[in-house]
Design an enzyme around this catalytic site. Structure first.
Site, PDB file in Angstrom:
ATOM      1  N   HIS A 111      14.680  18.824  13.638  1.00 50.48           N
ATOM      2  CA  HIS A 111      15.073  19.918  14.538  1.00 50.48           C
ATOM      3  C   HIS A 111      15.052  21.241  13.785  1.00 50.48           C
ATOM      4  CE1 HIS A 111      17.567  22.528  17.082  1.00 50.48           C
ATOM      5  NE2 HIS A 111      18.428  22.654  16.074  1.00 50.48           N
ATOM      6  N   ASP A 155      -7.544  46.321  15.233  1.00 50.86           N
ATOM      7  CA  ASP A 155      -7.233  44.892  15.070  1.00 50.86           C
ATOM      8  C   ASP A 155      -6.419  44.755  13.797  1.00 50.86           C
ATOM      9  OD1 ASP A 155      -7.342  41.971  14.889  1.00 50.86           O
ATOM     10  OD2 ASP A 155      -9.063  42.101  16.240  1.00 50.86           O
ATOM     11  N   TRP A 199      17.156  19.803   6.200  1.00 52.94           N
ATOM     12  CA  TRP A 199      16.054  20.769   6.026  1.00 52.94           C
ATOM     13  C   TRP A 199      16.100  21.407   4.647  1.00 52.94           C
ATOM     14  CZ3 TRP A 199      15.721  26.225   5.438  1.00 52.94           C
ATOM     15  CH2 TRP A 199      16.952  26.897   5.392  1.00 52.94           C
ATOM     16  N   SER A 203       0.291  29.405   5.481  1.00 51.59           N
ATOM     17  CA  SER A 203       0.056  30.148   6.715  1.00 51.59           C
ATOM     18  C   SER A 203       0.930  31.405   6.770  1.00 51.59           C
ATOM     19  CB  SER A 203       0.346  29.235   7.905  1.00 51.59           C
ATOM     20  OG  SER A 203       0.500  29.984   9.067  1.00 51.59           O
ATOM     21  N   SER A 204       2.217  31.262   6.418  1.00 55.44           N
ATOM     22  CA  SER A 204       3.088  32.451   6.490  1.00 55.44           C
ATOM     23  C   SER A 204       2.694  33.496   5.460  1.00 55.44           C
ATOM     24  CB  SER A 204       4.558  32.144   6.222  1.00 55.44           C
ATOM     25  OG  SER A 204       4.937  30.961   6.749  1.00 55.44           O
ATOM     26  N   HIS A 247      18.021  32.070   1.305  1.00 55.41           N
ATOM     27  CA  HIS A 247      18.737  33.191   1.897  1.00 55.41           C
ATOM     28  C   HIS A 247      17.798  34.293   2.381  1.00 55.41           C
ATOM     29  CE1 HIS A 247      22.020  35.454   3.388  1.00 55.41           C
ATOM     30  NE2 HIS A 247      21.332  36.487   2.950  1.00 55.41           N
ATOM     31  N   GLU A 279      14.983  33.824   3.423  1.00 56.65           N
ATOM     32  CA  GLU A 279      14.377  33.216   4.603  1.00 56.65           C
ATOM     33  C   GLU A 279      15.194  33.510   5.866  1.00 56.65           C
ATOM     34  OE1 GLU A 279      11.641  31.720   5.446  1.00 56.65           O
ATOM     35  OE2 GLU A 279      12.256  30.901   7.379  1.00 56.65           O
ATOM     36  N   TYR A 308      16.843  36.051   6.455  1.00 59.22           N
ATOM     37  CA  TYR A 308      16.561  37.437   6.842  1.00 59.22           C
ATOM     38  C   TYR A 308      15.150  37.599   7.373  1.00 59.22           C
ATOM     39  CZ  TYR A 308      21.132  38.925   6.060  1.00 59.22           C
ATOM     40  OH  TYR A 308      22.465  39.053   6.220  1.00 59.22           O
ATOM     41  N   SER A 310      15.917  47.666  18.127  1.00 58.85           N
ATOM     42  CA  SER A 310      15.749  49.108  17.938  1.00 58.85           C
ATOM     43  C   SER A 310      14.659  49.695  18.820  1.00 58.85           C
ATOM     44  CB  SER A 310      15.419  49.411  16.477  1.00 58.85           C
ATOM     45  OG  SER A 310      16.387  48.845  15.630  1.00 58.85           O
ATOM     46  N   HIS A 337      25.849  31.908  -2.471  1.00 61.58           N
ATOM     47  CA  HIS A 337      26.954  31.705  -1.520  1.00 61.58           C
ATOM     48  C   HIS A 337      26.764  30.402  -0.734  1.00 61.58           C
ATOM     49  CE1 HIS A 337      24.711  34.515   1.520  1.00 61.58           C
ATOM     50  NE2 HIS A 337      24.351  33.269   1.740  1.00 61.58           N
ATOM     51  N   HIS A 338      25.587  29.803  -0.847  1.00 61.00           N
ATOM     52  CA  HIS A 338      25.390  28.483  -0.238  1.00 61.00           C
ATOM     53  C   HIS A 338      25.845  27.359  -1.161  1.00 61.00           C
ATOM     54  CE1 HIS A 338      23.045  30.006   3.179  1.00 61.00           C
ATOM     55  NE2 HIS A 338      22.620  30.915   2.322  1.00 61.00           N
ATOM     56  N   THR A 377      24.527  46.266   7.542  1.00 63.63           N
ATOM     57  CA  THR A 377      24.539  45.648   8.866  1.00 63.63           C
ATOM     58  C   THR A 377      25.426  46.458   9.807  1.00 63.63           C
ATOM     59  OG1 THR A 377      24.310  43.529   7.747  1.00 63.63           O
ATOM     60  CG2 THR A 377      24.799  43.457  10.081  1.00 63.63           C
ATOM     61  N   LYS A 381      23.700  49.453  11.131  1.00 59.61           N
ATOM     62  CA  LYS A 381      22.800  49.144  12.239  1.00 59.61           C
ATOM     63  C   LYS A 381      23.555  49.020  13.555  1.00 59.61           C
ATOM     64  CE  LYS A 381      18.961  47.040   9.912  1.00 59.61           C
ATOM     65  NZ  LYS A 381      17.937  47.758  10.703  1.00 59.61           N
ATOM     66  N   ARG A 393      29.484  18.383   9.059  1.00 61.31           N
ATOM     67  CA  ARG A 393      28.185  18.509   9.721  1.00 61.31           C
ATOM     68  C   ARG A 393      27.323  17.300   9.351  1.00 61.31           C
ATOM     69  NH1 ARG A 393      24.967  23.208   6.231  1.00 61.31           N
ATOM     70  NH2 ARG A 393      23.315  22.710   7.683  1.00 61.31           N
TER      71      ARG A 393
HETATM   72  C1  HEM Z   1      26.229  39.012   8.169  1.00 61.33           C
HETATM   73  C2  HEM Z   1      25.948  38.548   7.024  1.00 61.33           C
HETATM   74  C3  HEM Z   1      25.986  37.070   6.675  1.00 61.33           C
HETATM   75  C4  HEM Z   1      26.840  36.493   5.812  1.00 61.33           C
HETATM   76  C5  HEM Z   1      27.966  37.182   5.078  1.00 61.33           C
HETATM   77  C6  HEM Z   1      26.498  35.087   5.735  1.00 61.33           C
HETATM   78  C7  HEM Z   1      27.130  34.159   4.928  1.00 61.33           C
HETATM   79  C8  HEM Z   1      26.826  32.820   4.864  1.00 61.33           C
HETATM   80  C9  HEM Z   1      27.437  31.865   3.965  1.00 61.33           C
HETATM   81  C10 HEM Z   1      28.499  32.198   2.925  1.00 61.33           C
HETATM   82  C11 HEM Z   1      26.877  30.656   4.206  1.00 61.33           C
HETATM   83  C12 HEM Z   1      27.157  29.331   3.478  1.00 61.33           C
HETATM   84  C13 HEM Z   1      28.215  28.549   4.141  1.00 61.33           C
HETATM   85  C14 HEM Z   1      28.397  27.197   3.536  1.00 61.33           C
HETATM   86  O1  HEM Z   1      27.394  26.430   3.435  1.00 61.33           O
HETATM   87  O2  HEM Z   1      29.533  26.879   3.183  1.00 61.33           O
HETATM   88  C15 HEM Z   1      25.925  30.823   5.266  1.00 61.33           C
HETATM   89  C16 HEM Z   1      25.162  29.816   5.804  1.00 61.33           C
HETATM   90  C17 HEM Z   1      24.077  30.036   6.625  1.00 61.33           C
HETATM   91  N1  HEM Z   1      23.688  31.252   7.166  1.00 61.33           N
HETATM   92 FE1  HEM Z   1      24.633  33.022   6.939  1.00 61.33          FE
HETATM   93  N2  HEM Z   1      25.460  34.836   6.577  1.00 61.33           N
HETATM   94  C18 HEM Z   1      25.105  36.025   7.152  1.00 61.33           C
HETATM   95  C19 HEM Z   1      24.074  36.221   8.042  1.00 61.33           C
HETATM   96  C20 HEM Z   1      23.161  35.256   8.393  1.00 61.33           C
HETATM   97  C21 HEM Z   1      21.977  35.497   9.159  1.00 61.33           C
HETATM   98  C22 HEM Z   1      21.542  36.852   9.692  1.00 61.33           C
HETATM   99  C23 HEM Z   1      21.353  34.308   9.294  1.00 61.33           C
HETATM  100  C24 HEM Z   1      20.068  33.965  10.002  1.00 61.33           C
HETATM  101  C25 HEM Z   1      19.537  34.610  10.965  1.00 61.33           C
HETATM  102  C26 HEM Z   1      22.141  33.314   8.624  1.00 61.33           C
HETATM  103  C27 HEM Z   1      21.820  31.983   8.547  1.00 61.33           C
HETATM  104  C28 HEM Z   1      22.525  31.039   7.863  1.00 61.33           C
HETATM  105  C29 HEM Z   1      22.162  29.649   7.794  1.00 61.33           C
HETATM  106  C30 HEM Z   1      20.924  29.001   8.434  1.00 61.33           C
HETATM  107  C31 HEM Z   1      23.133  29.014   7.036  1.00 61.33           C
HETATM  108  C32 HEM Z   1      23.267  27.511   6.762  1.00 61.33           C
HETATM  109  C33 HEM Z   1      22.290  26.980   5.819  1.00 61.33           C
HETATM  110  C34 HEM Z   1      22.521  25.489   5.665  1.00 61.33           C
HETATM  111  O3  HEM Z   1      23.395  25.115   4.887  1.00 61.33           O
HETATM  112  O4  HEM Z   1      21.822  24.711   6.334  1.00 61.33           O
HETATM  113  N3  HEM Z   1      23.246  33.920   8.094  1.00 61.33           N
HETATM  114  N4  HEM Z   1      25.912  32.162   5.657  1.00 61.33           N
HETATM  115 CU   LIG Z   2      22.747  32.892   2.847  1.00 64.06          CU
END
Ligand code: HEM
Ligand SMILES: [Cu+2]
Lengths: 41, 538
Positions: B78, B107, B143, B170-171, B254, B256, B258, B269, B303-304, B329, B332, B451
């Site tokens: 997924h 183009d 993933w 591709s990307s 990370h 990614e 963004y 915008s 932070h992950h 952010t 914005k 999870r």
């Molecule tokens: C506003 C700012 C953001 C902060 C401060 C933030 C912070 C964090 C932190 C600390 C985690 C890790 C949590 C953990 O595993 O214990 C996390 C996970 C995640 N964040 Fe964010 N995040 C932000 C914005 C975003 C944005 C914009 C996206 C995507 C569009 C995003 C997508 C994700 C994803 C996919 C994960 C989980 C990854 C995984 O473990 O599978 N985050 N975020």
């Molecule tokens: Cu992150």
């Protein structure tokens, strides 16, 4: 696209493309080297 | 219709082969944009049906329908399908369609590579999905592909690695094409600081892609050699370091996230000024804020991994750098709000989806801030709170803005207006159900539900049932989307060149539907700024 000598724009397109491809390859190789170095070093 | 100046362009019109060969061999940015968007739509429903399976199993505690390994394949595939199959190709499709139109180029700069980078994707996803039919089943290690778990996968492991390599290639090609186009193909007078924000955010996204897709490719290459060729980059028994994989993965991962959200900022915008009938507030600040977010995204990756046991200085560095992202952010969100302030607002479907983005993405930003607090993350890590966080930023973030972009430019693509009433239904159902689906997951996570599990303790039953109901509602509501789009392709009220009265930008200077070839002679921005007609219709 017309045949013959490339235009100034085509030359710039080619130059930017080559630079970016080299950049991507350098990052690929660089990160593998860095990881090997850090994890076995 | 005719160009203002050239007769030459006439010969090119409608010079396209027909049938399947047209789509296989096309180098036209509009055709390729359409292909990407169709592919993304298909993958959205493939990934979405897996989400339905997940929510079905989690509807009640206990094991109802699936065996645990298959459940794990569902969450893994997924995520891969949604990230690499739906959201990224949708953005590349929109870039293909709109960037040449918006910067006044005939183009993309590298049209044949453009064709190649699209056609890699169906192969990549065929390989990934074949995994379901090989011994050991589809990838099930998440993933994030963490070793040592991922190395225990069955025959689908090399298929998945190869698929990731192909989508990465591709990307990277797509990103190179975007940068080369923007840097070299702009119409005279289209200076960098006059570019529409969708173009700006895509330019920055493309640099992120080139910087981090090779890192992912490197990481999965090392997984492959660890599995098949006896290396031990990430295997502790051979002297390697599994935590090193996490560092490399999140150095990709990370930025990614963004990559998935910066083009969304561009769409918002574009849409908010149009339906507020005011220019964007703080254009330059938006560009700089986007660039600083992109820069910061490279220094927050750990932070992950707060819980892997980093030195205290590392925990503090990654906590504080992560919190810094809130500043650009915030700039914005402030500027979007200020754009609407005292504007004459109307609420057509693209605007509705962008407004929902503004509120719901902010909820995701705040839960992100909570997760960024290292000591608190020891509690939240690997719970449903994280699942709630990233779905708030990705669904009302990326998915809603992709939908907004389609509803914004669809009349330009097809020449027809779509069914506004149905599109508003699509909006309201999506917005209500997305909250029913994901808000309760905050509660579940705070209460400790992990999870990636197919079964759970009974105290989590109520909110899981609510969440599943929200999930089915959201999934069903999305069926409206292809219906509305197909109906619009087939016919409808004729769309004007400037579809929305408040819209500005070069794409609105060409007729609707946009002809197969546009801007073969670069537009003159001077003419457009003086209010002159650029295209004349016969
Ligand atoms: C506003 C700012 C953001 C902060 C401060 C933030 C912070 C964090 C932190 C600390 C985690 C890790 C949590 C953990 O595993 O214990 C996390 C996970 C995640 N964040 Fe964010 N995040 C932000 C914005 C975003 C944005 C914009 C996206 C995507 C569009 C995003 C997508 C994700 C994803 C996919 C994960 C989980 C990854 C995984 O473990 O599978 N985050 N975020
Ligand atoms: Cu992150």
């Amino acid at each position: 696209m017309s045949a013959g000598a490339p235009s100034e724009q085509q030359r710039r397109v080619r130059r930017t493309t080559i630079m970016l491809v080299l950049l991507a390859l350098a990052i690929y190789v660089g990160f593998i080297v860095l990881t090997v170095h850090r994890s076995h070093g | 219709m005719a160009y203002s100046a050239t007769a030459e362009s006439h010969e090119h019109h409608d010079h396209k082969p027909s049938g399947l060969w047209r789509w296989l061999s096309t180098t036209n940015h509009k055709d390729i944009g359409t292909l990407y968007l169709i592919f993304a739509g298909v993958m959205f429903f493939v990934g979405g049906s897996m989400a339905m399976v997940i929510r079905l199993e989690l509807f009640k505690p206990g094991m109802q329908f699936l065996d645990p390994a298959f459940f794990n394949s569902m969450t893994t595939v997924h995520a891969l399908a949604m990230i690499f199959g739906a959201v990224m190709p949708a953005w590349v499709g929109l870039a293909n369609w709109m960037i040449p139109l918006q910067v006044g180029a005939p183009d993309m700069a590298l049209p044949r590579m453009n064709n190649f980078s699209f056609w890699l994707l169906p192969f990549a996803f065929t390989l990934l999905l074949i995994g379901f039919f090989v011994p050991g089943g589809a990838p099930a290690g998440g993933w994030t592909l963490y070793p040592p778990l991922v190395l225990q996968g069955g025959d689908s492991f090399p298929l998945a690695i190869f698929a990731i390599h192909l989508m990465g290639a591709s990307s990277i090609m797509g990103a190179i094409n975007v940068i080369v186009t923007i840097m070299n193909m702009r119409a005279p007078g289209m200076t960098l600081l006059r570019m529409p924000l969708f173009v700006w955010t895509w330019l920055i996204t493309a640099y992120l892609l080139i910087a981090v897709m090779p890192v992912l490719a490197g990481a999965v290459t090392m997984l492959l050699t660890d599995h098949f060729f006896g290396t031990s980059f990430f295997s502790a028994s051979g002297g390697g370091d599994p935590v090193m994989f996490q560092h490399v993965f999140w150095f990709f991962g990370h930025p990614e996230v963004y990559i998935l959200i910066l083009p969304a900022f561009g769409i918002v915008s574009e849409v908010i000024p149009t339906f507020s009938r005011k220019p964007l507030f703080g254009y330059e600040a938006m560009v700089y804020a986007t660039a600083s977010i992109a820069f910061l995204s490279f220094i927050v990756w750990a932070h992950h991994m707060f819980t892997v046991g980093m030195p205290l200085a590392g925990e503090l560095f990654f906590m504080l750098s992560t919190m810094l992202i809130a500043i650009p952010t915030g700039v914005k969100v402030f500027n979007w709000s200020a754009t609407m302030w005292k504007g004459s607002l109307t609420f057509e479907p693209p605007m509705l989806f962008c407004l929902a983005f503004l509120f719901l993405f902010s909820i995701g930003g705040f839960s992100g801030l909570m997760l960024a607090i290292a000591p608190a993350d020891f509690q939240y890590q690997d719970t449903y709170f994280v699942v709630a966080h990233f779905h708030y930023v990705l669904v009302p973030g990326s998915i809603f803005t992709i939908i907004a972009a389609v509803y914004y430019w669809l009349p330009k693509w097809t020449g027809h207006m779509y069914d506004m009433t149905l599109a508003k239904w699509h909006f309201w159902l999506s917005t209500i159900f997305v909250n029913v689906l994901f808000f309760p997951q905050h509660f579940l996570g705070l209460a400790g539900m992990p999870r990636r599990i197919p079964d759970y303790a009974t105290q989590f039953a109520d909110w899981n049932m609510v969440s599943s109901i929200g999930g089915f509602g959201f999934g069903l509501s999305q069926l409206l989307f292809p219906y509305i789009v197909i109906k619009c392709i087939r016919g409808g009220e004729k769309a004007a060149a400037r579809v929305w009265e408040g819209a500005h930008g070069l794409e609105w200077e060409v007729p609707s539907p946009a002809p197969y070839h546009t801007w073969e002679t670069a537009p003159s921005l001077a003419v457009i700024h003086s209010g002159g007609e650029h295209w004349t219709e016969d």
